[in-house]
Enzyme design. Structure first.
Site, PDB file in Angstrom:
ATOM      1  N   TYR A   1       0.737  -1.278   0.156  1.00  0.00           N
ATOM      2  CA  TYR A   1      -0.129   0.086   0.034  1.00  0.00           C
ATOM      3  C   TYR A   1       0.826   1.123  -0.009  1.00  0.00           C
ATOM      4  O   TYR A   1       2.242   1.072   0.477  1.00  0.00           O
ATOM      5  CB  TYR A   1      -0.908   0.114   1.340  1.00  0.00           C
ATOM      6  CG  TYR A   1      -1.996  -0.865   1.219  1.00  0.00           C
ATOM      7  CD1 TYR A   1      -2.901  -0.722   0.381  1.00  0.00           C
ATOM      8  CD2 TYR A   1      -2.393  -1.719   2.166  1.00  0.00           C
ATOM      9  CE1 TYR A   1      -4.245  -1.504   0.265  1.00  0.00           C
ATOM     10  CE2 TYR A   1      -3.266  -2.713   2.363  1.00  0.00           C
ATOM     11  CZ  TYR A   1      -4.595  -2.322   1.270  1.00  0.00           C
ATOM     12  OH  TYR A   1      -5.614  -3.252   1.345  1.00  0.00           O
TER      13      TYR A   1
ATOM     14  N   GLU B   1      -5.600  -2.036   8.772  1.00  0.00           N
ATOM     15  CA  GLU B   1      -5.665  -1.717  10.370  1.00  0.00           C
ATOM     16  C   GLU B   1      -4.767  -0.495  10.650  1.00  0.00           C
ATOM     17  O   GLU B   1      -4.137  -0.421  11.915  1.00  0.00           O
ATOM     18  CB  GLU B   1      -5.202  -2.880  11.031  1.00  0.00           C
ATOM     19  CG  GLU B   1      -6.211  -4.178  10.854  1.00  0.00           C
ATOM     20  CD  GLU B   1      -6.252  -4.787   9.565  1.00  0.00           C
ATOM     21  OE1 GLU B   1      -7.640  -4.660   9.216  1.00  0.00           O
ATOM     22  OE2 GLU B   1      -5.566  -5.086   8.884  1.00  0.00           O
TER      23      GLU B   1
ATOM     24  N   ASN C   1     -10.044   0.684  -2.919  1.00  0.00           N
ATOM     25  CA  ASN C   1      -9.686  -0.585  -1.948  1.00  0.00           C
ATOM     26  C   ASN C   1     -10.742  -1.014  -1.394  1.00  0.00           C
ATOM     27  O   ASN C   1     -11.521  -0.318  -0.709  1.00  0.00           O
ATOM     28  CB  ASN C   1      -8.441  -0.127  -0.795  1.00  0.00           C
ATOM     29  CG  ASN C   1      -8.001  -1.435  -0.238  1.00  0.00           C
ATOM     30  OD1 ASN C   1      -7.652  -2.187  -0.870  1.00  0.00           O
ATOM     31  ND2 ASN C   1      -8.100  -1.307   1.076  1.00  0.00           N
ATOM     32  N   GLU C   2     -11.171  -2.049  -1.731  1.00  0.00           N
ATOM     33  CA  GLU C   2     -12.405  -2.991  -1.209  1.00  0.00           C
ATOM     34  C   GLU C   2     -13.439  -2.059  -1.130  1.00  0.00           C
ATOM     35  O   GLU C   2     -14.209  -1.848  -0.153  1.00  0.00           O
ATOM     36  CB  GLU C   2     -11.843  -3.552   0.079  1.00  0.00           C
ATOM     37  CG  GLU C   2     -10.883  -4.610  -0.071  1.00  0.00           C
ATOM     38  CD  GLU C   2     -10.440  -5.313   1.318  1.00  0.00           C
ATOM     39  OE1 GLU C   2     -10.507  -6.420   1.507  1.00  0.00           O
ATOM     40  OE2 GLU C   2     -10.572  -4.431   2.343  1.00  0.00           O
TER      41      GLU C   2
ATOM     42  N   GLU D   1      -5.915 -10.851  -1.894  1.00  0.00           N
ATOM     43  CA  GLU D   1      -5.632 -10.877  -0.191  1.00  0.00           C
ATOM     44  C   GLU D   1      -5.985 -12.358   0.189  1.00  0.00           C
ATOM     45  O   GLU D   1      -6.987 -12.732   0.479  1.00  0.00           O
ATOM     46  CB  GLU D   1      -6.192  -9.629   0.338  1.00  0.00           C
ATOM     47  CG  GLU D   1      -6.131  -8.457   0.083  1.00  0.00           C
ATOM     48  CD  GLU D   1      -6.401  -7.571   1.205  1.00  0.00           C
ATOM     49  OE1 GLU D   1      -7.085  -8.027   2.122  1.00  0.00           O
ATOM     50  OE2 GLU D   1      -6.217  -6.395   1.191  1.00  0.00           O
TER      51      GLU D   1
ATOM     52  N   TYR E   1       0.334 -10.812  12.327  1.00  0.00           N
ATOM     53  CA  TYR E   1      -0.690 -11.421  11.392  1.00  0.00           C
ATOM     54  C   TYR E   1      -0.557 -12.928  11.380  1.00  0.00           C
ATOM     55  O   TYR E   1      -1.045 -13.470  10.493  1.00  0.00           O
ATOM     56  CB  TYR E   1      -0.304 -10.795  10.160  1.00  0.00           C
ATOM     57  CG  TYR E   1      -1.910 -10.560   9.520  1.00  0.00           C
ATOM     58  CD1 TYR E   1      -2.587  -9.241   9.592  1.00  0.00           C
ATOM     59  CD2 TYR E   1      -2.338 -11.379   8.510  1.00  0.00           C
ATOM     60  CE1 TYR E   1      -3.959  -9.133   8.973  1.00  0.00           C
ATOM     61  CE2 TYR E   1      -3.598 -11.154   7.720  1.00  0.00           C
ATOM     62  CZ  TYR E   1      -4.281  -9.952   8.054  1.00  0.00           C
ATOM     63  OH  TYR E   1      -5.376  -9.799   7.482  1.00  0.00           O
TER      64      TYR E   1
END
Length: 760
Positions: A124, A170, A230-231, A311, A378
């Protein structure tokens, strides 16, 4: 400089003029006898030069055409595949965010990913980090996007670039700059609202896209694909004019050849609002189940072309107070194998999660507000510290069935070191600190955004103007996100958005000062609530009467220059006053105070090394090492117990540490006032839902047994206050919510309340 330059040019012109004169006027005889020969030679020379220029022009144009033909990345719809330089290509990509990894470690992480057989990097671009304040841009250090992408190219990785402007990830406000909410509080983010697009267009057209264009694959760089938004299908606006505008904006800055794509959840409900004409639609989903089903949703919107999971989740995100998320290695490997067997291109989000340094971690809003921790491990193939895990090697074994693995060995885990105890000492409390800072006075409380405060803490103060019942109910119905309440300097309790606790019993007299220290725990990063204002976002009432006349003092935690200057003033003030150790802390339990110390790193070639900061006995706060903000800690609620300290921020010899503790410290005894740098990381510690461990096992400093005299006081309050208020009463000592659900927590709360009542 300009005058000297013009003077030298004049001399040069003079020399050329004298040369011409001497050549053609050296004598009448020379000019007369050789004129025809000179003219003939001049014509021949001119013709040769013209021919040479023509040949060079042809070669240059041919070269450009060859370059264009050899540097291309397109979609072969007929055969459901990508073409790179005209040849079939399938990417196995991994997400690594440059802003979550120290620059000294970029190459190590990228090389480890390449050695796992991955051939692409996805990352990103975070607008809020690059433009932290309006018109101020930062592409240095950990934000050096160009160097990061070029390093990926050097490591034989192509790049899939996700420009935003919204990224989620996040991150605070999903990567959008907080100051947008200052420019227009009613701004409709991620829509065609002109007040929003004004700033997006400026960021893209004048700053970001000019930096990206030279890095495109067709221009010799590594970037093969660029994401639009994005999404977007997960956002309620469903504004097609906006997504089309973003597509056209990127095209205008990067040209028509760059391959644009979008990413959405693997359901038709997401894709129908996420689909953008002229932009290739992809999906994202995790492991387990039949992978053909989510790809089936993609096929409804992209009947032909390569299958893409943009993703693929090898793990998941964490929240403070909830167990650490993990996904089994076997499940991750199997689903990856299933996708690659379909000739799909896959991006693994995350391959290496890294760390949300500073105060950049975001939050989510589901059934309640949940803040994300500093660690962004993660459960990825590379750990937060960049170490290959069991999952890494299992994934590598799957990938090598479909793609060639580079020769050589996988780089090993970096060495870790226990630097031991770091002794700390209090430097002053928040009430002393505010006296060296600037304040703002208004009738009603202002939000962080109105105060141009990106994150951190703001102290709100007002004087109680009238007599109240004893106790009265103090209501802060919409605190964002956590508030510590004081009467004068006496700690009363905590209000919490996360715990949905907004009322406190209050005993105070007229003309006493009510102070509320409000902490932002991170703006919402996903969904429709991203316009997440911080601070006191509504009026504060006592028994229904609104309190007015507020003094607000922002604590400059995100500006290290201002913070360091204020700390020097604080030190000078407390030193001149000769304050005792106990007077330097804000509460009897050591909260609302600033602590400082130092530690040494050996002066030899093997140091510095990565290490991990453990804060047993500390409650909740923020840490800096060598003026670098590691982030927030909150070990008592978990799951993150230690903070990752990368070697890149350390130096040989003396290193400094600053701790801002909000709730409780072990510093009532000077010898116990320390933290520890150890060689192991703990991110799966116990949480409030995990009641299987006692407090000793949780690594907390034991508290004394509850004083018997505190129990009748609580019983009396229970007859006066509602259940919700009783829950808040249990927070009076300022202990973390990890203690609220354990069988022994009630005793701890009574104990702390008793300690507050001592001497009353």
């Amino acid at each position: 400089m300009a005058g000297r330059l013009n003077h030298s040019l004049t001399q040069k012109e003079s020399r050329e003029r004298n040369f011409k004169i001497s050549s053609y006027t050296g004598g009448t005889r020379c000019r007369s006898n050789n004129r025809k020969r000179v003219d003939k030679m001049g014509w021949v020379t001119t013709a040769k030069v013209a021919l040479l220029l023509f040949i060079l022009s042809v070669e240059f144009n041919v070269g450009l055409q060859e370059k264009s033909a050899s540097k291309s990345f397109t979609i072969d719809y007929a055969n459901d595949q990508f073409l790179k330089d005209g040849e079939p290509f399938r990417y196995m990509s991994g997400s690594i965010h440059y802003f979550r990894v120290e620059p000294s470690e970029w190459r190590d992480r990228l090389r480890k990913m390449r050695m796992a057989g991955f051939n692409a990097l996805q990352t990103y671009v975070e607008w809020s980090s690059h433009e932290p304040e309006p018109g101020f841009y930062d592409f240095s250090g950990i934000l050096d996007l160009e160097t990061f992408l070029k390093t990926a190219q050097e490591e034989d990785l192509v790049v899939i670039l996700r420009l935003g402007p919204f990224i989620d990830a996040e991150r605070d406000m999903g990567g959008l700059p907080y100051w947008l909410l200052n420019r227009n509080p009613d701004m409709k983010l991620r829509t065609s609202d002109p007040s929003y697009l004004k700033y997006v267009d400026d960021w893209y057209s004048n700053v970001l896209l000019p930096k990206v264009k030279p890095l495109l694959y067709e221009n010799g760089g590594p970037v093969i694909m660029v994401q639009v938004e994005n999404e977007y299908g997960s956002y309620g606006a469903c504004d097609f004019a906006y997504t089309s505008h973003m597509r056209d904006l990127i095209r205008s800055g990067l040209g028509d050849n760059v391959l644009l794509f979008s990413t959405d959840g693997s359901g038709t409900g997401y894709l129908k609002c996420g689909k953008i004409p002229g932009v290739y639609s992809t999906v994202d989903f995790g492991s387990g189940g039949d992978v053909t089903k989510p790809f089936g949703a993609m096929r409804l919107f992209e009947p032909r072309g390569p299958l893409v999971n943009s993703e693929y989740y090898p793990g998941w995100l964490d929240h403070w107070g909830a167990p650490h998320s993990t996904v089994s290695t076997e499940t991750v490997a199997k689903s990856l194998d299933d996708m690659l067997a379909l000739n799909a291109s896959v991006n693994m989000y995350m391959f290496h999660g890294g760390t949300s340094f500073g105060l950049k971690a975001g939050a989510n809003q589901g059934s309640k507000y949940q803040a994300c921790p500093t660690s962004y491990d993660y459960d990825a193939p590379l750990s937060e510290a960049g170490d290959p895990t069991e999952k890494y090697f299992a994934i590598r074994d799957v990938v090598k069935k479909y793609l060639p693995i580079p020769s050589g060995t996988v780089p090993p885990a970096s060495p870790k070191y226990s630097y031991g105890k770091v002794q700390l000492a209090p430097q002053g409390n928040m009430f002393q600190f505010k006296s060296v800072l600037q304040s703002v006075t208004q009738k009603w409380p202002l939000t962080f955004e109105q105060l141009m405060m990106p994150n951190g803490l703001v102290m709100y103060e007002t004087v109680l103007p009238f007599r109240i019942a004893d106790p009265a109910v103090l209501s802060i119905s919409d605190v964002h996100d956590r508030g510590y309440v004081f009467v004068d300097t006496y700690f009363v309790g905590i209000v919490s958005r996360e715990q949905q606790l907004f009322n406190l019993p209050l005993s105070a007299l007229p003309n006493q000062t009510i102070t509320i220290v409000v902490e932002s725990q991170g703006r919402i990063c996903f969904g429709n609530g991203i316009n997440d204002f911080k601070g006191l976002t509504t009026n504060v009432t006592v028994n229904g009467y609104s309190l007015s006349g507020w003094k607000m003092t922002p604590i400059p935690l995100t500006n290290i220059t201002r913070l360091s200057s204020a700390l020097r003033k604080l030190h000078d003030m407390t030193t001149s006053l000769g304050l005792s150790r106990s007077e330097l802390t804000g509460t009897p339990r050591g909260g609302m105070a600033i602590y400082q110390g130092s530690f040494n790193v050996p002066n030899n070639s093997s140091h510095p090394q990565d290490t991990f900061l453990r804060l047993d006995g500390w409650g909740k706060g923020i840490v800096w090492v060598n003026n670098f903000c590691l982030g927030r800690y909150w070990p008592e609620v978990g799951p993150q117990v230690t903070l990752y300290v990368p070697r890149g921020i350390l130096k040989k010899g003396a290193n400094t540490m600053l701790v801002m503790e909000l709730e409780v410290s072990p510093c009532s005894i000077a010898s116990q006032c320390y933290v520890t740098l150890q060689d192991t990381h703990v991110i799966n510690g116990p949480t409030p839902k995990d009641e299987s461990l006692g407090e000793q096992e949780r690594g907390l400093i034991p508290f004394p047994p509850p004083p018997r005299r505190a129990a009748p006081f609580l019983a009396e309050l229970s007859s006066l206050m509602s259940n919700s208020l009783l829950k808040v009463v249990s927070l009076l000592p300022g202990v973390c919510s990890s203690r609220h659900t354990s069988a022994s927590s009630g005793f701890l709360q009574v104990s702390h309340l008793g300690s507050l009542l001592q001497g009353v």
